[in-house]
Design a protein around this motif. Sequence first.
Motif, short mmCIF file in Angstrom:
data_model
loop_
_atom_site.label_atom_id
_atom_site.label_comp_id
_atom_site.label_asym_id
_atom_site.label_seq_id
_atom_site.Cartn_x
_atom_site.Cartn_y
_atom_site.Cartn_z
N PHE A 125 -41.41 66.80 10.77
CA PHE A 125 -40.67 66.85 9.50
C PHE A 125 -41.58 66.53 8.32
CE2 PHE A 125 -38.01 64.68 6.30
CZ PHE A 125 -37.28 65.78 5.91
N VAL A 126 -42.42 65.51 8.47
CA VAL A 126 -43.35 65.13 7.40
C VAL A 126 -44.36 66.25 7.16
CG1 VAL A 126 -45.16 63.50 6.75
CG2 VAL A 126 -43.01 62.66 7.70
N ALA A 127 -44.82 66.89 8.23
CA ALA A 127 -45.78 67.99 8.08
C ALA A 127 -45.14 69.16 7.34
CB ALA A 127 -46.28 68.44 9.45
N THR A 128 -43.87 69.45 7.60
CA THR A 128 -43.22 70.52 6.86
C THR A 128 -43.03 70.15 5.39
OG1 THR A 128 -41.02 69.74 7.51
CG2 THR A 128 -42.01 71.46 8.86
N LEU A 129 -42.77 68.87 5.11
CA LEU A 129 -42.65 68.44 3.71
C LEU A 129 -43.96 68.63 2.97
CD1 LEU A 129 -40.53 65.16 3.89
CD2 LEU A 129 -39.80 67.41 3.15
N VAL A 130 -45.06 68.24 3.59
CA VAL A 130 -46.38 68.39 2.96
C VAL A 130 -46.69 69.88 2.76
CG1 VAL A 130 -48.86 68.03 3.32
CG2 VAL A 130 -47.25 66.20 3.80
N LEU A 131 -46.39 70.68 3.74
CA LEU A 131 -46.63 72.12 3.64
C LEU A 131 -45.81 72.74 2.51
CD1 LEU A 131 -47.92 74.70 5.02
CD2 LEU A 131 -45.70 74.91 6.13
N PHE A 132 -44.54 72.38 2.41
CA PHE A 132 -43.68 72.94 1.36
C PHE A 132 -44.10 72.44 -0.03
CE2 PHE A 132 -40.14 73.30 4.70
CZ PHE A 132 -40.58 74.55 5.07
#
Length: 118
Positions: free
Chosen positions: A24-31
């Motif tokens: 979830f944190v990785a998707t936040l950083v990516l977005f």
Amino acid sequence: LATGVTIGLLCSSIGGVFMDTLGFVATLVLFFGAGFYFLTRKVLKGNDNKATQVQLLFSTIFMISCSMFSLVLFEVLDVLTQARWWAWKFNLVLVTAILIFVLPYSFFYLMLRNSDWA
């Protein structure tokens, strides 16, 4: 968006609360990075805009919007089962705080700072 969902699928397939949270944190950083890139390279490509507060707010709103859409996809695909409830709660609290407190404050701050009154 597809990359964010792929990261979520990969971390969910490994399993565990830590991997779900990491996904979830990785998707936040990516977005967030995608929103910042979209704003600086596509929207403001010819302008010299140094308003970092506006760029960070746009990127944050873009991150939350994409994250909520990916959470809907995660619900349908049954991905990130252990951390999904916390992710929903985090997104809803963050979007509420930004819409009620941060955006009006920054709007009036930037409007008064750029006016001739001060």
